[in-house]
Design an enzyme around this catalytic site. Structure first.
Site, PDB file in Angstrom:
ATOM      1  N   ARG A 159       2.617  -6.639   8.898  1.00 27.13           N
ATOM      2  CA  ARG A 159       1.923  -5.465   9.444  1.00 27.13           C
ATOM      3  C   ARG A 159       2.542  -5.030  10.781  1.00 27.13           C
ATOM      4  O   ARG A 159       2.642  -3.839  11.065  1.00 27.13           O
ATOM      5  CB  ARG A 159       0.425  -5.746   9.566  1.00 27.13           C
ATOM      6  CG  ARG A 159      -0.271  -5.601   8.205  1.00 27.13           C
ATOM      7  CD  ARG A 159      -1.689  -6.107   8.244  1.00 27.13           C
ATOM      8  NE  ARG A 159      -2.455  -5.694   7.075  1.00 27.13           N
ATOM      9  CZ  ARG A 159      -3.627  -6.230   6.729  1.00 27.13           C
ATOM     10  NH1 ARG A 159      -4.154  -7.205   7.460  1.00 27.13           N
ATOM     11  NH2 ARG A 159      -4.274  -5.792   5.663  1.00 27.13           N
ATOM     12  N   TYR A 174     -12.631  -2.031  -3.735  1.00 25.00           N
ATOM     13  CA  TYR A 174     -13.152  -2.135  -2.364  1.00 25.00           C
ATOM     14  C   TYR A 174     -14.677  -2.041  -2.307  1.00 25.00           C
ATOM     15  O   TYR A 174     -15.237  -1.738  -1.241  1.00 25.00           O
ATOM     16  CB  TYR A 174     -12.513  -1.072  -1.466  1.00 25.00           C
ATOM     17  CG  TYR A 174     -11.094  -1.410  -1.057  1.00 25.00           C
ATOM     18  CD1 TYR A 174     -10.827  -2.505  -0.228  1.00 25.00           C
ATOM     19  CD2 TYR A 174     -10.016  -0.650  -1.497  1.00 25.00           C
ATOM     20  CE1 TYR A 174      -9.537  -2.827   0.157  1.00 25.00           C
ATOM     21  CE2 TYR A 174      -8.713  -0.964  -1.116  1.00 25.00           C
ATOM     22  CZ  TYR A 174      -8.486  -2.048  -0.280  1.00 25.00           C
ATOM     23  OH  TYR A 174      -7.207  -2.363   0.099  1.00 25.00           O
ATOM     24  N   ASN A 224      -2.072   0.262   6.773  1.00 23.57           N
ATOM     25  CA  ASN A 224      -1.534  -0.982   7.324  1.00 23.57           C
ATOM     26  C   ASN A 224      -0.646  -1.770   6.362  1.00 23.57           C
ATOM     27  O   ASN A 224      -0.576  -2.987   6.423  1.00 23.57           O
ATOM     28  CB  ASN A 224      -2.676  -1.841   7.880  1.00 23.57           C
ATOM     29  CG  ASN A 224      -3.699  -2.202   6.833  1.00 23.57           C
ATOM     30  OD1 ASN A 224      -3.571  -1.805   5.682  1.00 23.57           O
ATOM     31  ND2 ASN A 224      -4.700  -2.965   7.214  1.00 23.57           N
ATOM     32  N   HIS A 233      -2.209  -5.339   1.548  1.00 22.69           N
ATOM     33  CA  HIS A 233      -3.519  -5.983   1.352  1.00 22.69           C
ATOM     34  C   HIS A 233      -3.313  -7.480   1.156  1.00 22.69           C
ATOM     35  O   HIS A 233      -2.271  -7.905   0.663  1.00 22.69           O
ATOM     36  CB  HIS A 233      -4.193  -5.409   0.090  1.00 22.69           C
ATOM     37  CG  HIS A 233      -5.375  -6.207  -0.368  1.00 22.69           C
ATOM     38  ND1 HIS A 233      -6.625  -6.056   0.198  1.00 22.69           N
ATOM     39  CD2 HIS A 233      -5.498  -7.199  -1.293  1.00 22.69           C
ATOM     40  CE1 HIS A 233      -7.470  -6.911  -0.384  1.00 22.69           C
ATOM     41  NE2 HIS A 233      -6.803  -7.607  -1.285  1.00 22.69           N
ATOM     42  N   LYS A 278       0.829  -1.209   0.000  1.00 18.04           N
ATOM     43  CA  LYS A 278       0.000   0.000   0.000  1.00 18.04           C
ATOM     44  C   LYS A 278       0.870   1.268   0.000  1.00 18.04           C
ATOM     45  O   LYS A 278       2.079   1.207   0.269  1.00 18.04           O
ATOM     46  CB  LYS A 278      -0.934  -0.037   1.212  1.00 18.04           C
ATOM     47  CG  LYS A 278      -1.970  -1.186   1.148  1.00 18.04           C
ATOM     48  CD  LYS A 278      -2.944  -1.112   2.327  1.00 18.04           C
ATOM     49  CE  LYS A 278      -4.007  -2.204   2.237  1.00 18.04           C
ATOM     50  NZ  LYS A 278      -4.989  -2.109   3.353  1.00 18.04           N
ATOM     51  N   GLU A 308      -9.421 -10.334  -7.787  1.00 20.75           N
ATOM     52  CA  GLU A 308      -8.496  -9.240  -7.456  1.00 20.75           C
ATOM     53  C   GLU A 308      -7.253  -9.268  -8.337  1.00 20.75           C
ATOM     54  O   GLU A 308      -6.743  -8.208  -8.732  1.00 20.75           O
ATOM     55  CB  GLU A 308      -8.117  -9.315  -5.974  1.00 20.75           C
ATOM     56  CG  GLU A 308      -9.302  -8.987  -5.058  1.00 20.75           C
ATOM     57  CD  GLU A 308      -8.955  -9.039  -3.581  1.00 20.75           C
ATOM     58  OE1 GLU A 308      -9.832  -8.696  -2.773  1.00 20.75           O
ATOM     59  OE2 GLU A 308      -7.823  -9.421  -3.229  1.00 20.75           O
TER      60      GLU A 308
HETATM   61  P1  ADP Z   1      -7.973  -6.748   5.726  1.00 16.48           P
HETATM   62  O1  ADP Z   1      -7.163  -5.811   4.855  1.00 16.48           O
HETATM   63  O2  ADP Z   1      -7.176  -7.247   6.894  1.00 16.48           O
HETATM   64  O3  ADP Z   1      -8.645  -7.850   4.951  1.00 16.48           O
HETATM   65  P2  ADP Z   1     -10.609  -5.467   5.848  1.00 16.48           P
HETATM   66  O4  ADP Z   1     -10.928  -6.223   4.610  1.00 16.48           O
HETATM   67  O5  ADP Z   1     -11.539  -5.561   7.005  1.00 16.48           O
HETATM   68  O6  ADP Z   1      -9.138  -5.848   6.395  1.00 16.48           O
HETATM   69  O7  ADP Z   1     -10.471  -3.913   5.506  1.00 16.48           O
HETATM   70  C1  ADP Z   1      -9.877  -3.492   4.292  1.00 16.48           C
HETATM   71  C2  ADP Z   1      -8.952  -2.329   4.588  1.00 16.48           C
HETATM   72  O8  ADP Z   1      -9.723  -1.216   5.058  1.00 16.48           O
HETATM   73  C3  ADP Z   1      -7.927  -2.562   5.717  1.00 16.48           C
HETATM   74  O9  ADP Z   1      -6.788  -3.262   5.289  1.00 16.48           O
HETATM   75  C4  ADP Z   1      -7.602  -1.142   6.127  1.00 16.48           C
HETATM   76  O10 ADP Z   1      -6.714  -0.494   5.208  1.00 16.48           O
HETATM   77  C5  ADP Z   1      -8.966  -0.478   6.018  1.00 16.48           C
HETATM   78  N1  ADP Z   1      -9.685  -0.513   7.303  1.00 16.48           N
HETATM   79  C6  ADP Z   1     -10.235  -1.589   7.919  1.00 16.48           C
HETATM   80  N2  ADP Z   1     -10.829  -1.271   9.079  1.00 16.48           N
HETATM   81  C7  ADP Z   1     -10.653   0.074   9.205  1.00 16.48           C
HETATM   82  C8  ADP Z   1     -11.048   1.035  10.180  1.00 16.48           C
HETATM   83  N3  ADP Z   1     -11.743   0.663  11.266  1.00 16.48           N
HETATM   84  N4  ADP Z   1     -10.714   2.333   9.986  1.00 16.48           N
HETATM   85  C9  ADP Z   1     -10.022   2.706   8.875  1.00 16.48           C
HETATM   86  N5  ADP Z   1      -9.621   1.866   7.910  1.00 16.48           N
HETATM   87  C10 ADP Z   1      -9.924   0.561   8.068  1.00 16.48           C
HETATM   88 MG    MG Z   2     -10.139  -7.807   3.524  1.00 21.95          MG
END
Ligand code: ADP
Ligand code: MG
Length: 138
Positions: free
Chosen positions: A103, A50, A113, A116, A10, A127
């Site tokens: 991470r 997304y 973070n 992805h 990212k 994807e």
């Molecule tokens: P992951 O990337 O671990 O699969 P998610 O699919 O739940 O997590 O979320 C997608 C992305 O959205 C996360 O990697 C992060 O960049 C962002 N994100 C998730 N939760 C939050 C939050 N509470 N506040 C801000 N950004 C978030």
């Molecule tokens: Mg996810």
């Protein structure tokens, strides 16, 4: 049997100049790189990528972050790729991520973070197709 997953380095991690360290951790964990590139996502591309999070409160922030600088999508292959890669990157929130995970090492917070990872075999293929044409992949 080998499976696919999509990683994205990212914008925060690209700006921190840790592309090399992250790619090394991925390949040392036994993943084969089928495709890698650096791209700047458009707003439309990030919104589509997304789409599943459209109703989440952080959707707009997420799209803004993902378009704030170049990203490095990486198409990966390995046995049990989705689960093994998610184990390697750790929890969404780096504060909850295990020691030694990508991470934990490189992410600042749960929004920015570092990486992805796909969440299922089915989504991995969708994807990978978002970023790569067939001819760009080995
Ligand atoms: P992951 O990337 O671990 O699969 P998610 O699919 O739940 O997590 O979320 C997608 C992305 O959205 C996360 O990697 C992060 O960049 C962002 N994100 C998730 N939760 C939050 C939050 N509470 N506040 C801000 N950004 C978030
Ligand atoms: Mg996810």
């Amino acid at each position: 049997m080998s499976n696919k997953t999509l990683a994205i380095i990212k914008p925060d991690a690209v700006k921190k100049n840790v592309i090399g360290q992250i790619v090394t951790k991925i390949t040392e964990a036994g993943f084969k790189i089928n495709g890698i590139k650096q791209v700047r996502m458009s707003k439309a591309s990030a919104e589509a990528f997304y789409e599943v999070h459209k109703e989440r409160p952080f959707y707009n922030e997420l799209v803004e972050f993902m378009t704030s600088g170049p990203v490095v999508p990486i198409a990966l292959e390995r046995e049990n790729a989705v689960a093994e890669y998610r184990k390697l990157i750790g929890a969404t929130d780096p504060a909850q991520a295990d020691e030694g995970t990508i991470r934990k090492l490189f992410a600042a917070n749960k929004a920015e973070n570092a990486v992805h990872g796909s969440d299922s075999d089915e989504n991995a293929l969708i994807e990978i197709g978002h970023f790569f044409s067939k001819s760009e992949l080995i």
